[in-house]
Design an enzyme around this catalytic site. Structure first.
Site, PDB file in Angstrom:
ATOM      1  N   ASN A  63      -1.824  -0.119   7.384  1.00  0.00           N
ATOM      2  CA  ASN A  63      -1.353  -1.490   7.614  1.00  0.00           C
ATOM      3  C   ASN A  63      -0.552  -2.066   6.454  1.00  0.00           C
ATOM      4  OD1 ASN A  63      -3.532  -1.902   5.966  1.00  0.00           O
ATOM      5  ND2 ASN A  63      -4.587  -3.355   7.293  1.00  0.00           N
ATOM      6  N   LYS A  79       0.830  -1.204   0.000  1.00  0.00           N
ATOM      7  CA  LYS A  79       0.000   0.000   0.000  1.00  0.00           C
ATOM      8  C   LYS A  79       0.868   1.260   0.000  1.00  0.00           C
ATOM      9  CE  LYS A  79      -3.896  -2.292   2.329  1.00  0.00           C
ATOM     10  NZ  LYS A  79      -4.747  -2.321   3.547  1.00  0.00           N
ATOM     11  N   HIS A  84      -1.879  -5.364   1.279  1.00  0.00           N
ATOM     12  CA  HIS A  84      -3.141  -6.050   0.988  1.00  0.00           C
ATOM     13  C   HIS A  84      -2.849  -7.471   0.530  1.00  0.00           C
ATOM     14  CE1 HIS A  84      -7.076  -7.036  -0.713  1.00  0.00           C
ATOM     15  NE2 HIS A  84      -6.388  -7.539  -1.730  1.00  0.00           N
ATOM     16  N   TYR A 120     -12.466  -2.547  -3.413  1.00  0.00           N
ATOM     17  CA  TYR A 120     -12.995  -2.650  -2.043  1.00  0.00           C
ATOM     18  C   TYR A 120     -14.525  -2.611  -2.009  1.00  0.00           C
ATOM     19  CZ  TYR A 120      -8.377  -2.247   0.193  1.00  0.00           C
ATOM     20  OH  TYR A 120      -7.096  -2.482   0.637  1.00  0.00           O
ATOM     21  N   GLU A 172      -9.532  -9.940  -8.133  1.00  0.00           N
ATOM     22  CA  GLU A 172      -8.576  -8.839  -7.963  1.00  0.00           C
ATOM     23  C   GLU A 172      -7.485  -8.877  -9.034  1.00  0.00           C
ATOM     24  OE1 GLU A 172      -9.376  -8.675  -3.127  1.00  0.00           O
ATOM     25  OE2 GLU A 172      -7.439  -9.394  -3.837  1.00  0.00           O
TER      26      GLU A 172
HETATM   27  P1  IDP Z   1      -7.782  -7.010   5.151  1.00  0.00           P
HETATM   28  O1  IDP Z   1      -6.970  -5.976   4.410  1.00  0.00           O
HETATM   29  O2  IDP Z   1      -6.988  -7.639   6.268  1.00  0.00           O
HETATM   30  O3  IDP Z   1      -8.398  -8.033   4.227  1.00  0.00           O
HETATM   31  P2  IDP Z   1     -10.428  -5.800   5.350  1.00  0.00           P
HETATM   32  O4  IDP Z   1     -11.407  -6.046   6.437  1.00  0.00           O
HETATM   33  O5  IDP Z   1     -10.702  -6.391   4.008  1.00  0.00           O
HETATM   34  O6  IDP Z   1      -8.983  -6.264   5.897  1.00  0.00           O
HETATM   35  O7  IDP Z   1     -10.264  -4.232   5.204  1.00  0.00           O
HETATM   36  C1  IDP Z   1      -9.572  -3.685   4.111  1.00  0.00           C
HETATM   37  C2  IDP Z   1      -8.689  -2.581   4.597  1.00  0.00           C
HETATM   38  O8  IDP Z   1      -9.498  -1.538   5.151  1.00  0.00           O
HETATM   39  C3  IDP Z   1      -7.731  -2.946   5.737  1.00  0.00           C
HETATM   40  O9  IDP Z   1      -6.552  -3.601   5.300  1.00  0.00           O
HETATM   41  C4  IDP Z   1      -7.444  -1.579   6.314  1.00  0.00           C
HETATM   42  O10 IDP Z   1      -6.523  -0.860   5.467  1.00  0.00           O
HETATM   43  C5  IDP Z   1      -8.802  -0.902   6.212  1.00  0.00           C
HETATM   44  N1  IDP Z   1      -9.576  -1.064   7.451  1.00  0.00           N
HETATM   45  C6  IDP Z   1     -10.223  -2.170   7.876  1.00  0.00           C
HETATM   46  N2  IDP Z   1     -10.837  -1.962   9.067  1.00  0.00           N
HETATM   47  C7  IDP Z   1     -10.565  -0.680   9.385  1.00  0.00           C
HETATM   48  C8  IDP Z   1     -10.924   0.138  10.497  1.00  0.00           C
HETATM   49  O11 IDP Z   1     -11.614  -0.282  11.432  1.00  0.00           O
HETATM   50  N3  IDP Z   1     -10.447   1.420  10.487  1.00  0.00           N
HETATM   51  C9  IDP Z   1      -9.682   1.910   9.462  1.00  0.00           C
HETATM   52  N4  IDP Z   1      -9.332   1.180   8.406  1.00  0.00           N
HETATM   53  C10 IDP Z   1      -9.761  -0.103   8.356  1.00  0.00           C
HETATM   54 MG    MG Z   2      -9.836  -7.803   2.745  1.00  0.00          MG
END
Ligand code: IDP
Ligand code: MG
Length: 150
Positions: free
Chosen positions: A114, A11, A117, A51, A128
């Site tokens: 984080n 990212k 992805h 997303y 994707e």
């Molecule tokens: P993942 O990336 O581990 O699959 P997902 O639930 O698919 O997690 O969420 C996609 C992305 O959205 C996460 O990697 C993170 O960047 C962001 N995200 C998820 N939950 C939160 C939150 O509670 N606050 C802010 N950003 C979030």
């Molecule tokens: Mg995800």
């Protein structure tokens, strides 16, 4: 089975923090085969599609802003169990819940930053990959390591 593919993307924060090489190093060292890679400053349209399952979440606008704040490095990695193992290598969505030894556990702090992805199922991986890459961007070759991995 050794042909399962997953979509991995460093990212914008991971790119800015110089973590691209570390991510590639871990997937290469594991034994997965790199079949596609590019740097791309993703459009909002592409990210909205990527997303789409999260569009009702309160953090969705922040997520799109974050993901479009700079280029990402998009990759396709191939190998047995690439999707599930890839997720294990990434760690939990929230870095605070990610174990040491995982990418998020070792290299970032905040759920909103984080760094990486990874596809969560074979079905979403295929969606994707098709969204981010043209067919002719996916390389077809045999790794010389294949017979030493399987
Ligand atoms: P993942 O990336 O581990 O699959 P997902 O639930 O698919 O997690 O969420 C996609 C992305 O959205 C996460 O990697 C993170 O960047 C962001 N995200 C998820 N939950 C939160 C939150 O509670 N606050 C802010 N950003 C979030
Ligand atoms: Mg995800």
């Amino acid at each position: 089975m050794s042909e399962e593919r997953t979509f991995i993307a460093v990212k914008p924060d991971g790119v800015q923090r110089g973590i691209i090489g570390e991510v590639i190093k871990r997937f290469e060292a594991k034994g997965f085969k790199l079949v596609a890679m590019k740097m791309k400053h993703a459009s909002k349209d592409l990210l909205n599609e990527h997303y789409i399952d999260l569009k009702e979440k309160p953090f969705f606008p922040t997520l799109i802003k974050y993901m479009s704040s700079g280029p990402v490095v998009a990759m396709v990695w191939e190998g047995k169990g690439a999707v599930k193992t890839g997720r294990v290598m990434l760690g939990e969505t929230n870095p605070a819940d990610s174990l040491p030894g995982t990418i998020r556990g070792d290299l970032c702090i905040d759920i909103g930053m984080n760094i990486i992805h990874g596809s969560d199922s074979v079905e979403s991986a295929n969606k994707e990959i098709a969204l981010w890459f043209q067919d002719d961007e996916l390389a077809s070759y045999t790794s010389c390591a294949f017979d030493w991995l399987y």
